[in-house]
Enzyme design. Structure first.
Site, PDB file in Angstrom:
ATOM      1  N   LYS A  42       0.837  -1.195   0.000  1.00 35.81           N
ATOM      2  CA  LYS A  42       0.000   0.000   0.000  1.00 35.81           C
ATOM      3  C   LYS A  42       0.874   1.247   0.000  1.00 35.81           C
ATOM      4  O   LYS A  42       1.974   1.242   0.533  1.00 35.81           O
ATOM      5  CB  LYS A  42      -0.916  -0.017   1.228  1.00 35.81           C
ATOM      6  CG  LYS A  42      -0.173  -0.313   2.508  1.00 35.81           C
ATOM      7  CD  LYS A  42      -1.099  -0.552   3.661  1.00 35.81           C
ATOM      8  CE  LYS A  42      -0.238  -0.914   4.875  1.00 35.81           C
ATOM      9  NZ  LYS A  42      -0.941  -1.371   5.998  1.00 35.81           N
ATOM     10  N   ARG A  91      -0.823  -6.089  20.145  1.00 40.96           N
ATOM     11  CA  ARG A  91      -1.787  -5.213  20.800  1.00 40.96           C
ATOM     12  C   ARG A  91      -2.990  -5.987  21.310  1.00 40.96           C
ATOM     13  O   ARG A  91      -3.361  -5.913  22.448  1.00 40.96           O
ATOM     14  CB  ARG A  91      -2.260  -4.128  19.824  1.00 40.96           C
ATOM     15  CG  ARG A  91      -1.233  -3.058  19.602  1.00 40.96           C
ATOM     16  CD  ARG A  91      -1.511  -2.293  18.353  1.00 40.96           C
ATOM     17  NE  ARG A  91      -1.259  -3.108  17.182  1.00 40.96           N
ATOM     18  CZ  ARG A  91      -1.233  -2.663  15.961  1.00 40.96           C
ATOM     19  NH1 ARG A  91      -1.490  -1.395  15.723  1.00 40.96           N
ATOM     20  NH2 ARG A  91      -0.972  -3.449  14.956  1.00 40.96           N
TER      21      ARG A  91
HETATM   22  P1  ADP Z   1       3.586  -3.436   9.903  1.00 43.58           P
HETATM   23  O1  ADP Z   1       3.044  -2.767   8.690  1.00 43.58           O
HETATM   24  O2  ADP Z   1       4.761  -4.324   9.642  1.00 43.58           O
HETATM   25  O3  ADP Z   1       2.564  -4.089  10.781  1.00 43.58           O
HETATM   26  P2  ADP Z   1       3.670  -1.228  11.738  1.00 43.58           P
HETATM   27  O4  ADP Z   1       4.484  -0.010  11.559  1.00 43.58           O
HETATM   28  O5  ADP Z   1       2.192  -1.076  11.649  1.00 43.58           O
HETATM   29  O6  ADP Z   1       4.228  -2.256  10.707  1.00 43.58           O
HETATM   30  O7  ADP Z   1       4.023  -1.918  13.109  1.00 43.58           O
HETATM   31  C1  ADP Z   1       5.325  -2.295  13.411  1.00 43.58           C
HETATM   32  C2  ADP Z   1       5.330  -3.089  14.691  1.00 43.58           C
HETATM   33  O8  ADP Z   1       4.867  -2.294  15.763  1.00 43.58           O
HETATM   34  C3  ADP Z   1       4.423  -4.306  14.675  1.00 43.58           C
HETATM   35  O9  ADP Z   1       5.022  -5.310  15.446  1.00 43.58           O
HETATM   36  C4  ADP Z   1       3.176  -3.826  15.333  1.00 43.58           C
HETATM   37  O10 ADP Z   1       2.472  -4.904  15.947  1.00 43.58           O
HETATM   38  C5  ADP Z   1       3.758  -2.910  16.369  1.00 43.58           C
HETATM   39  N1  ADP Z   1       2.819  -1.888  16.789  1.00 43.58           N
HETATM   40  C6  ADP Z   1       2.127  -1.023  16.041  1.00 43.58           C
HETATM   41  N2  ADP Z   1       1.357  -0.220  16.798  1.00 43.58           N
HETATM   42  C7  ADP Z   1       1.582  -0.605  18.077  1.00 43.58           C
HETATM   43  C8  ADP Z   1       1.068  -0.190  19.339  1.00 43.58           C
HETATM   44  N3  ADP Z   1       0.171   0.766  19.442  1.00 43.58           N
HETATM   45  N4  ADP Z   1       1.521  -0.827  20.422  1.00 43.58           N
HETATM   46  C9  ADP Z   1       2.417  -1.815  20.306  1.00 43.58           C
HETATM   47  N5  ADP Z   1       2.932  -2.262  19.180  1.00 43.58           N
HETATM   48  C10 ADP Z   1       2.519  -1.670  18.069  1.00 43.58           C
END
Ligand code: ADP
Length: 162
Positions: A42, A91
């Site tokens: 995306k 989460r």
């Molecule tokens: P992806 O697209 O690989 O899921 P993200 O940037 O959305 O990447 O997330 C990276 C990491 O951070 C993942 O392990 C995700 O579970 C974790 N993560 C995202 N938001 C939170 C949050 N609010 N609390 C804890 N971990 C989070």
């Protein structure tokens, strides 16, 4: 030998939930590399340079942390950096299925790389980059949920008043 952990993700943009996980990782590992994935299906809101810059600004002053971008297979990158583990945040139960699938696939690709899951503080357990972008796009406040530089960057992108 230094125990290096890799925290991979899209970080589009970094939130206080991500920072919570990075800080928790630092309690267990000697060094943490925040690895920003370039190859996204995306289209991200922030380009790779901006995402890295926002993480740098947000983690300023934190020791034993490096921020890098990476392309290609995560396990190859982890090996290249001599990492011992991939750290992912969990989460809610809803994260579990996807995360387990990915962890097992990564293990299959390289059985020496472990995946470690950490739970964020409950105040961030409902937080996602997607939700942050949605709130900001409608002019809602994301104060306290993202670091200051991210708040500013979102205001610029969505033309919001100070
Ligand atoms: P992806 O697209 O690989 O899921 P993200 O940037 O959305 O990447 O997330 C990276 C990491 O951070 C993942 O392990 C995700 O579970 C974790 N993560 C995202 N938001 C939170 C949050 N609010 N609390 C804890 N971990 C989070």
């Amino acid at each position: 030998m230094k125990r290096i952990a890799i925290c991979p993700g899209s970080f589009d943009p970094i939130t206080n939930g991500h920072i919570d996980i990075v800080k928790r990782s630092l309690r267990i590992f000697d060094e943490v590399i925040v690895a920003v994935a370039v190859n996204l299906k995306k289209k991200p809101l922030f380009d790779i340079e901006k995402r890295v810059q926002l993480i740098r600004q947000s983690l300023e002053g934190l020791e034993n942390v490096r921020i890098e971008s990476f392309n290609g297979l995560l396990v190859d990158y982890v090996k290249q950096k001599s990492g011992v583990a991939i750290v992912r945040g969990l989460r809610a139960v809803s994260d579990f299925e996807y995360e387990m699938q990915m962890a097992l696939m990564n293990r299959r690709l390289d059985h020496e790389v472990e995946t470690v899951f950490m739970m964020p503080s409950e105040e961030y357990s409902f937080l996602s980059s997607t939700m942050i972008k949605e709130i900001a796009s409608f002019g809602g406040s994301v104060k306290g949920l993202v670091p200051e530089p991210v708040e500013q960057a979102l205001k610029e992108v969505f033309n919001l008043k100070e």
